[in-house]
Design an enzyme around this catalytic site. Structure first.
Site, PDB file in Angstrom:
ATOM      1  CE  LYS A  14      -1.934  -1.102   3.539  1.00 32.70           C
ATOM      2  NZ  LYS A  14      -2.081  -1.904   4.322  1.00 32.70           N
ATOM      3  NE  ARG A 146       2.178  -4.884  11.203  1.00 36.06           N
ATOM      4  CZ  ARG A 146       3.624  -4.870  10.314  1.00 36.06           C
ATOM      5  NH1 ARG A 146       4.196  -4.750  11.131  1.00 36.06           N
ATOM      6  NH2 ARG A 146       3.684  -4.338   9.349  1.00 36.06           N
TER       7      ARG A 146
END
Ligand code: B4P
Length: 191
Positions: A14, A146
């Site tokens: 990203k 995560r």
């Protein structure tokens, strides 16, 4: 105004792709990860609170992140569009973002969702951890936490935008330029 969400698990590219997309399309980049790391560097009260969560690989509470995005939108009244990177990461954040954008009469045009295998994500993040100084990238158990947070809390955000037919899945493996070209093709269809 053209508003776009770049979505995907941690390490899916990203941040990497955002840099290239804002350069090409002239959008304002809003990365909640970058905003939080800057608060941590400056040791603000918000940064100190966020650090406790980020060090464990957990998401920072919604109200903290939504407040940060709301101020960032207010601080950029002349932006020709926003690229949201790493936000929204929960259903509550997605609903809050839609309300904020409703006020601007500028809804999300598309969510581009990067798909990358778990082994590749872990490999990339550990590699970045060798040089980034990011404590959440150096420990494999934090990286796995995560990814678990992503599956438990974030993956549903794609379902939220799917109901409005706004999601395009994009293969996130290959060279950075190959992935960039795939993303541009999707944006050009909608811009
Ligand atoms: P982020 O900063 O968003 O971190 P990320 O998901 O790890 O980054 P990204 O996905 O952008 O990394 P990239 O692939 O570009 O979040 C960090 C933490 O902040 C979260 O865990 C959470 O605690 C908190 N947080 C942030 N936003 C939040 C929110 N909205 N709500 C609650 N908490 C929030 O890069 C990864 C590596 O891959 C790089 O080294 C890159 O060089 C490499 N790479 C990229 N593309 C590649 C390719 N094609 N091939 C090979 N390597 C590649």
């Amino acid at each position: 105004m053209f508003n776009l969400i770049l979505f995907g698990p941690p390490g899916s590219g990203k941040g990497t792709q955002s840099e290239k997309l804002i350069a090409k399309y002239g959008l304002k980049h809003l990365s909640t990860g970058d905003l939080l790391r800057s608060e941590i560097r400056e040791q603000t009260p918000l940064g100190k609170e966020a650090q406790n969560f980020m060090d464990k690989g957990q998401l920072v509470p919604d109200e903290v992140v939504i407040g940060m995005i709301s101020s960032a939108l207010d601080n950029n009244p002349n932006a020709k569009g926003f690229l949201f990177d790493g936000f929204p990461r929960t259903a509550a954040q997605a609903e809050a973002l839609d309300k904020l954008l409703e006020l601007k009469e500028a809804p999300i045009a598309v969510m581009l969702a990067l798909e990358v295998s778990e082994e590749e994500l872990i490999k990339r993040l550990l590699k970045r951890g060798e040089t980034s100084g990011r404590s959440d990238d150096t420990n494999e158990s934090v990286i796995r936490a995560r990814i678990t947070e992503y599956h438990n809390k974030t993956a549903v955000v794609a379902d939220y935008y799917k109901q409005f037919d706004k999601v395009e899945m994009v293969k996130g493996e290959g060279t950075i330029d190959e992935i960039f070209n795939r993303l541009c093709t999707e944006i050009d269809k909608r811009a």
